[in-house]
Scaffold this motif. Structure first.
Motif, short mmCIF file in Angstrom:
data_model
loop_
_atom_site.label_atom_id
_atom_site.label_comp_id
_atom_site.label_asym_id
_atom_site.label_seq_id
_atom_site.Cartn_x
_atom_site.Cartn_y
_atom_site.Cartn_z
N THR A 182 -8.63 -62.03 3.08
CA THR A 182 -7.67 -62.64 2.06
C THR A 182 -8.34 -63.74 1.36
O THR A 182 -9.23 -64.19 1.60
CB THR A 182 -6.42 -63.14 2.66
OG1 THR A 182 -6.80 -64.14 3.50
CG2 THR A 182 -5.75 -62.02 3.57
N ALA A 183 -7.66 -64.04 0.19
CA ALA A 183 -8.37 -65.20 -0.63
C ALA A 183 -7.91 -66.46 0.29
O ALA A 183 -8.90 -67.21 0.24
CB ALA A 183 -7.12 -65.43 -1.87
N LEU A 184 -6.98 -66.78 1.02
CA LEU A 184 -6.97 -67.76 1.76
C LEU A 184 -8.18 -67.91 2.89
O LEU A 184 -8.68 -68.95 3.59
CB LEU A 184 -5.79 -67.96 2.51
CG LEU A 184 -5.24 -69.14 3.55
CD1 LEU A 184 -5.31 -70.48 2.50
CD2 LEU A 184 -4.01 -69.11 4.14
N SER A 217 -11.07 -70.51 3.56
CA SER A 217 -11.54 -71.29 4.69
C SER A 217 -12.98 -70.99 4.86
O SER A 217 -13.47 -71.85 5.65
CB SER A 217 -10.61 -70.57 5.85
OG SER A 217 -10.98 -69.32 6.23
N LEU A 218 -13.48 -69.86 4.62
CA LEU A 218 -14.75 -69.44 4.85
C LEU A 218 -15.99 -70.52 4.03
O LEU A 218 -16.97 -71.27 4.51
CB LEU A 218 -15.25 -68.21 4.50
CG LEU A 218 -15.23 -67.19 5.37
CD1 LEU A 218 -15.46 -65.66 4.97
CD2 LEU A 218 -15.86 -67.33 6.79
N VAL A 219 -15.54 -70.74 2.80
CA VAL A 219 -16.16 -71.63 1.89
C VAL A 219 -16.21 -73.04 2.42
O VAL A 219 -17.00 -73.92 2.39
CB VAL A 219 -15.73 -71.44 0.66
CG1 VAL A 219 -16.25 -72.74 -0.45
CG2 VAL A 219 -15.90 -70.16 -0.05
N LEU A 220 -14.89 -73.36 2.95
CA LEU A 220 -14.89 -75.06 3.21
C LEU A 220 -15.47 -75.09 4.66
O LEU A 220 -16.24 -76.06 5.00
CB LEU A 220 -13.31 -75.06 3.67
CG LEU A 220 -12.39 -75.36 2.27
CD1 LEU A 220 -10.98 -75.52 2.58
CD2 LEU A 220 -12.88 -76.61 1.41
N GLN A 265 -6.78 -68.62 10.59
CA GLN A 265 -7.24 -67.44 9.87
C GLN A 265 -7.85 -66.35 10.74
O GLN A 265 -7.89 -65.31 10.78
CB GLN A 265 -8.11 -67.80 8.72
CG GLN A 265 -7.56 -68.24 7.56
CD GLN A 265 -6.59 -67.37 7.00
OE1 GLN A 265 -6.78 -66.40 6.56
NE2 GLN A 265 -5.44 -67.86 6.75
N ILE A 266 -8.81 -66.86 11.79
CA ILE A 266 -9.31 -66.01 12.79
C ILE A 266 -8.64 -65.19 13.77
O ILE A 266 -8.41 -64.21 13.88
CB ILE A 266 -10.42 -66.78 13.59
CG1 ILE A 266 -11.50 -67.09 12.73
CG2 ILE A 266 -11.10 -65.92 14.69
CD1 ILE A 266 -12.50 -68.31 13.33
#
Length: 169
Positions: free
Chosen positions: A51-53, A57-60, A154-155
């Motif tokens: 998802t976009a969120l 979270s991956l980028v952060l 998210q995981i």
């Protein structure tokens, strides 16, 4: 002739010998890799789309890992030449950095024991940032811990895709 034992003052009042610290670090690495390697891949299982969120979270998480790695390398360059007492601070930067990268992996790929791994990574990030309280301000600590909680959420909420029934194939 016996060689003198070097000691490190890692926390207030606690003194560890250098060989003991290295044994503890090696044991932590072996235990972490053993936990991560159990059930790491499941080739027939696919996760639902990101998802976009999840991308946020991956980028952060990658950014937090990079910041920790940069600060740890910088501290290692300057501290190991002057004082051996900073090894605890250096490890406190490197361990959360590795934990952030593992969180990215856990988000992207399925693992049967991901709840245990997520909790272990979240705990290592939180404890590492708590240990670095003197080297970071409150906003930096809240940012890193907040990203870790977002990634953990998210995981744990990303599910497996339902299998398509292919009766005739």
């Amino acid at each position: 002739m016996a060689t003198p034992q070097r000691t490190l003052n890692l926390t207030r009042g606690a003194i560890l010998e250098v060989p003991t610290l290295l044994v503890c670090l090696r044991h932590f690495t072996v235990v972490s890799l053993t936990l991560l390697s159990r059930g790491l891949t499941a080739p027939n299982l696919r996760m639902k789309p990101v998802t976009a969120l999840g991308v946020l979270s991956l980028v952060l998480n990658i950014m937090c890992a990079a910041l920790n790695l940069i600060r740890g390398v910088h501290l290692a360059e300057h501290s190991l030449q002057v004082a051996q007492e900073e090894v605890g601070n250096i490890l406190a930067f490197f361990i959360p950095s590795v934990a952030c990268i593992v969180q990215c992996y856990l988000y992207l790929f399925y693992s049967p024991t991901r709840t245990l791994k997520v909790l272990l990574m979240l705990a290592s990030i939180c404890l590492g940032n708590a240990y670095l309280h003197g080297l970071r301000n409150t906003w930096q600590i809240l940012f890193h811990v907040g990203v870790a909680f977002l990634s953990s959420y998210q995981i744990l909420t990303r599910q497996l895709q339902e299998r398509q029934s292919d009766y005739g194939v």
